[in-house]
Design a protein around this motif. Sequence first.
Motif, PDB file in Angstrom:
ATOM      1  N   ASN A  54     -29.808 -42.552  -4.062  1.00  0.00           N
ATOM      2  CA  ASN A  54     -29.338 -43.914  -3.802  1.00  0.00           C
ATOM      3  C   ASN A  54     -30.499 -44.820  -3.401  1.00  0.00           C
ATOM      4  O   ASN A  54     -30.563 -45.983  -3.823  1.00  0.00           O
ATOM      5  CB  ASN A  54     -28.285 -43.893  -2.690  1.00  0.00           C
ATOM      6  N   LEU A  55     -31.443 -44.312  -2.621  1.00  0.00           N
ATOM      7  CA  LEU A  55     -32.600 -45.108  -2.217  1.00  0.00           C
ATOM      8  C   LEU A  55     -33.465 -45.485  -3.421  1.00  0.00           C
ATOM      9  O   LEU A  55     -33.919 -46.626  -3.549  1.00  0.00           O
ATOM     10  CB  LEU A  55     -33.438 -44.332  -1.192  1.00  0.00           C
ATOM     11  N   VAL A  56     -33.678 -44.524  -4.323  1.00  0.00           N
ATOM     12  CA  VAL A  56     -34.473 -44.825  -5.520  1.00  0.00           C
ATOM     13  C   VAL A  56     -33.737 -45.825  -6.398  1.00  0.00           C
ATOM     14  O   VAL A  56     -34.345 -46.720  -6.997  1.00  0.00           O
ATOM     15  CB  VAL A  56     -34.800 -43.545  -6.313  1.00  0.00           C
ATOM     16  N   ARG A  57     -32.413 -45.704  -6.453  1.00  0.00           N
ATOM     17  CA  ARG A  57     -31.608 -46.676  -7.222  1.00  0.00           C
ATOM     18  C   ARG A  57     -31.826 -48.083  -6.687  1.00  0.00           C
ATOM     19  O   ARG A  57     -31.987 -49.040  -7.453  1.00  0.00           O
ATOM     20  CB  ARG A  57     -30.129 -46.300  -7.142  1.00  0.00           C
ATOM     21  N   LEU A  58     -31.827 -48.233  -5.367  1.00  0.00           N
ATOM     22  CA  LEU A  58     -32.041 -49.552  -4.762  1.00  0.00           C
ATOM     23  C   LEU A  58     -33.416 -50.104  -5.137  1.00  0.00           C
ATOM     24  O   LEU A  58     -33.569 -51.303  -5.374  1.00  0.00           O
ATOM     25  CB  LEU A  58     -31.899 -49.464  -3.241  1.00  0.00           C
ATOM     26  N   LEU A  59     -34.415 -49.229  -5.214  1.00  0.00           N
ATOM     27  CA  LEU A  59     -35.753 -49.679  -5.617  1.00  0.00           C
ATOM     28  C   LEU A  59     -35.756 -50.173  -7.053  1.00  0.00           C
ATOM     29  O   LEU A  59     -36.375 -51.195  -7.364  1.00  0.00           O
ATOM     30  CB  LEU A  59     -36.762 -48.529  -5.464  1.00  0.00           C
ATOM     31  N   THR A  60     -35.080 -49.450  -7.942  1.00  0.00           N
ATOM     32  CA  THR A  60     -35.067 -49.856  -9.353  1.00  0.00           C
ATOM     33  C   THR A  60     -34.372 -51.195  -9.535  1.00  0.00           C
ATOM     34  O   THR A  60     -34.651 -51.919 -10.489  1.00  0.00           O
ATOM     35  CB  THR A  60     -34.361 -48.805 -10.235  1.00  0.00           C
ATOM     36  N   THR A  96     -30.635 -49.284   4.602  1.00  0.00           N
ATOM     37  CA  THR A  96     -30.141 -47.918   4.418  1.00  0.00           C
ATOM     38  C   THR A  96     -31.004 -46.926   5.177  1.00  0.00           C
ATOM     39  O   THR A  96     -30.491 -45.973   5.788  1.00  0.00           O
ATOM     40  CB  THR A  96     -30.118 -47.561   2.921  1.00  0.00           C
ATOM     41  N   LEU A  97     -32.315 -47.135   5.157  1.00  0.00           N
ATOM     42  CA  LEU A  97     -33.220 -46.243   5.883  1.00  0.00           C
ATOM     43  C   LEU A  97     -32.955 -46.274   7.385  1.00  0.00           C
ATOM     44  O   LEU A  97     -33.124 -45.257   8.073  1.00  0.00           O
ATOM     45  CB  LEU A  97     -34.675 -46.630   5.625  1.00  0.00           C
ATOM     46  N   GLU A  98     -32.552 -47.422   7.903  1.00  0.00           N
ATOM     47  CA  GLU A  98     -32.313 -47.562   9.338  1.00  0.00           C
ATOM     48  C   GLU A  98     -31.188 -46.658   9.826  1.00  0.00           C
ATOM     49  O   GLU A  98     -31.099 -46.357  11.028  1.00  0.00           O
ATOM     50  CB  GLU A  98     -31.996 -49.022   9.683  1.00  0.00           C
ATOM     51  N   ASN A  99     -30.323 -46.217   8.904  1.00  0.00           N
ATOM     52  CA  ASN A  99     -29.214 -45.334   9.277  1.00  0.00           C
ATOM     53  C   ASN A  99     -29.629 -43.870   9.318  1.00  0.00           C
ATOM     54  O   ASN A  99     -28.799 -43.008   9.633  1.00  0.00           O
ATOM     55  CB  ASN A  99     -28.055 -45.505   8.293  1.00  0.00           C
ATOM     56  N   LEU A 100     -30.895 -43.582   8.982  1.00  0.00           N
ATOM     57  CA  LEU A 100     -31.395 -42.210   8.993  1.00  0.00           C
ATOM     58  C   LEU A 100     -32.362 -42.015  10.159  1.00  0.00           C
ATOM     59  O   LEU A 100     -33.051 -42.952  10.566  1.00  0.00           O
ATOM     60  CB  LEU A 100     -32.106 -41.889   7.679  1.00  0.00           C
ATOM     61  N   SER A 101     -32.421 -40.807  10.681  1.00  0.00           N
ATOM     62  CA  SER A 101     -33.309 -40.537  11.804  1.00  0.00           C
ATOM     63  C   SER A 101     -34.764 -40.518  11.338  1.00  0.00           C
ATOM     64  O   SER A 101     -35.060 -40.278  10.166  1.00  0.00           O
ATOM     65  CB  SER A 101     -32.956 -39.194  12.445  1.00  0.00           C
ATOM     66  N   ALA A 102     -35.665 -40.748  12.277  1.00  0.00           N
ATOM     67  CA  ALA A 102     -37.098 -40.757  11.960  1.00  0.00           C
ATOM     68  C   ALA A 102     -37.558 -39.397  11.453  1.00  0.00           C
ATOM     69  O   ALA A 102     -38.416 -39.312  10.564  1.00  0.00           O
ATOM     70  CB  ALA A 102     -37.891 -41.157  13.204  1.00  0.00           C
ATOM     71  N   ASP A 103     -36.983 -38.326  11.998  1.00  0.00           N
ATOM     72  CA  ASP A 103     -37.369 -36.979  11.554  1.00  0.00           C
ATOM     73  C   ASP A 103     -36.982 -36.744  10.101  1.00  0.00           C
ATOM     74  O   ASP A 103     -37.754 -36.159   9.333  1.00  0.00           O
ATOM     75  CB  ASP A 103     -36.695 -35.920  12.442  1.00  0.00           C
TER      76      ASP A 103
END
Length: 263
Positions: A109-115, A125-132
């Motif tokens: 999904n992240l790569v889709r957003l880039l395309t 979307t990244l903000e919903n994921l932990s730093a680790d």
Amino acid sequence: MASKLKTLYEELQRAFYAQPSSDLKKCAAVLTQLKIGLIQAGLLLPQGNVNLGDLVVARDILEIGAFCSIRSQDVPSFDRYFSQLQTFYIDYSSSLPPSKREYPIRGLNLVRLLTQNRIADFHTTLENLSADVIAENPFIRHPVNLERWLMEGSYSKVWNARAEAPAEEYKFFVDSLMGTIRNEIASCEEAAYESLPLKDAATLLFFTNQSDLLKYAQNRGWEVNLTASTITFAKKGEEKMEIPKQRLIAASLAYARELEQIV
């Protein structure tokens, strides 16, 4: 879970894990029936007390659907499956056992957003994921690196990242991304050069064989000279703009007379 849904689920698994490759046509047909069954069973958008075992199966069905969508190059279908999976990944994250497909799908999904050049959505979307997870999970780290290289203009790293994709499905989106990058580079070449050697053009545009370059050149309307091994870029004719001299002079005189009357 009803016996009919269980039978369809087993049929989907056989089609998805078929060798040497998934039977995508069969998967699509079975998934259509399964989604209707999930709706009827209250498992597509689960609410309240639902059997956790049934939820795991429902999540697995939707995840297989997401992968089948990418393998079929159906991005809108992938979007729908990803949206439906959010209930399982977020609302039931503490109740269900982890899914080995969750981060591969999140990464896709992240790569889709880039395309789609949706950079703001990418960072949200990244903000919903932990730093680790961002730093260590290979399925998330790959699109994060792609975004950084795009911002740096390190297109060669983006191209090389195709071979380093953590899953085969990622290559579909990286290819799409390279198509956008090629068009940007081609526009710069047209503005900066009158012509280029075929070899140099192929290198700049990340083509590994001449036939792909020639096909691309034809689509762009470039003139190819195979004897001289050069490409001449199509130049848009400069638009000539006629300046209405008489009207400008008359307007200036009228403006001057009005100023004299004011003074």
